[in-house]
Design an enzyme around this catalytic site. Structure first.
Site: not given
Ligand code: NAD
Ligand code: DAU
Length: 347
Positions: A130-132, A155, A159, A194
């Site tokens: 993910t970009d997070e 989270y 990741k 979401k």
């Protein structure tokens, strides 16, 4: 090719499985999923009888089971999507994210390494991330593949950790891997915890639309089928030991997105303009809420020719239509445990 796809009963995984089953009839596709609250075999009803598809119910954290299936099915490719994926749940239960996202990933890496160690040729471990992991942007700038990791939620920290392990297995043991870091997906089969599916469901039910904080947070939205196409491309053509960012070139502040959604829902439901917008309610902010994510997806565009094919307006309309036409799906996933989650989260 014997391909293991983890998390295939979830939102993005189900679109990846459907695409690969249809495009590669000579591949054997194995879908390993624990069927947590987010996993749903209804997402795959249309392809479940395909001759090249096998469902395996199991947990990526279960070491002996994972080793057993790698030996039994002799996988030569892995596309790893299984994860705990919701930021709000990671705030209330971080350990669940450590277990699945970190421990589960390392388990898969070990099994792949053990099976492939004598011959890494024509093998690939594809880690979907993910970009997070890059943290939060201010009002300017974009995430590049070289942006330093700076995760803020349990989270994204889990990741980020799993990404580091994948790279470490590449460097230390020579495991052939590729990683992609993607922005926010939306589309059919998205679990209604979401933002977009939650708000579609609440509009249908006439319930408040809980916008966190001032609603000025920004996300970069990508239609899920475009993500599945990118995954197909990177799995087959991406360079070994590389990372590719995937994004929609499509930034929206939450409040603008919610207003657009409200307008589209009013039209679809034949309600007077402004009806759904009245449901917007500003609520307490998410702790550690990242202000802005935005992806520079020029590497995957230049190297592999990928770019999004669905505009946001088209994608959002297709998504709304899907939810309105699949009331049974929505009703089944919002009964039972979902109600308890909703009460705890929003009341
Ligand atoms: P999801 O929550 O919809 O689906 C996750 C799937 O993994 C479910 O089917 C669940 O049953 C399965 N799963 C969970 N724990 C498991 C375990 N221990 N063993 C086996 N299966 C397990 O998630 P999603 O939104 O489809 O995301 C898929 C992947 O893509 C995740 O790795 C996520 O981090 C990443 N990602 C998601 C987005 C997004 O916007 N949704 C964007 C970028 C990256
Ligand atoms: O960027 C990729 C990530 O996008 C993925 O890695 C995650 O798996 C996925 O869940 C998603 O994370 P976000 O936290 O960005 O998505 P979510 O839909 O939870 O929230 C989107 C924005 O909307 C965020 O700024 C928080 C806000 N929000 C969300 C919910 C659920 C609200 O204002 N109200 C809500 O009720």
């Amino acid at each position: 090719m014997n391909i293991l796809i983890t998390g295939g009963a979830g939102f993005i995984g189900s679109h990846v499985i459907r695409r690969l089953i249809k495009n590669y009839p000579d591949y054997n596709i194995y879908n390993l999923d624990a069927l947590t609250y987010a996993g749903n075999l209804e997402n795959l009803r249309d392809i479940e009888d395909a001759s090249n598809y096998t469902f395996l119910k199991g947990d990526i954290v279960d070491e002996s089971y994972i080793n057993e299936i790698f030996k039994k099915y002799n996988f030569n490719g892995v596309i790893h999507l299984a994860a705990e994926s919701h930021v709000d749940r990671s705030i209330s239960d971080p350990l669940a994210f450590v277990k699945t996202n970190i421990f589960g990933t390392v388990n898969l890496l070990n099994a792949a390494r053990n099976l492939w160690k004598d011959d890494f040729s024509n093998k690939r471990f594809y880690h979907v991330s993910t970009d997070e992991v890059y943290g939060s942007l201010g009002s300017e700038g974009l995430f590049l593949e070289t942006t330093a990791y700076d995760p803020n939620s349990p989270y994204s920290a889990s990741k980020a950790s799993s990404d580091h392990f994948v790279r470490a297995y590449g460097e230390t043991y020579g495991l052939p891997y590729v990683i992609t870091n993607c922005s926010n997906n939306y589309g059919p089969n998205h679990f209604p915890e979401k933002l977009i599916p939650l708000f579609i469901n609440n509009i249908i039910e006439g319930k408040p639309l809980p916008v966190y904080g001032d609603g000025k947070y920004t996300r970069d939205w990508l239609f899920v089928e475009d993500h599945a196409r990118a995954i197909d491309l990177v799995f087959h053509k991406g360079r070994n030991h590389e990372t590719y960012n995937i994004g929609g070139f499509n930034e929206w502040q939450n409040i603008d997105l919610v207003q657009l959604l409200c307008r589209q829902m009013d039209k679809k439901l034949d309600k007077p303009a402004g009806t759904s917008e009245k449901l917007i309610t500003y609520v307490k902010d998410r702790p550690g809420h990242d202000l802005r994510y935005a992806i520079d997806a020029s590497k995957i565009h230049k190297e592999l020719g990928w770019k999004p094919s669905v505009t946001f307006e088209q994608g959002l309309e297709r998504t709304i239509d899907w939810y309105l036409e699949n009331e049974d799906w929505l009703n089944s996933v919002t009964s039972g445990l979902y109600q308890e989650y909703y009460k705890k989260m929003y009341n």
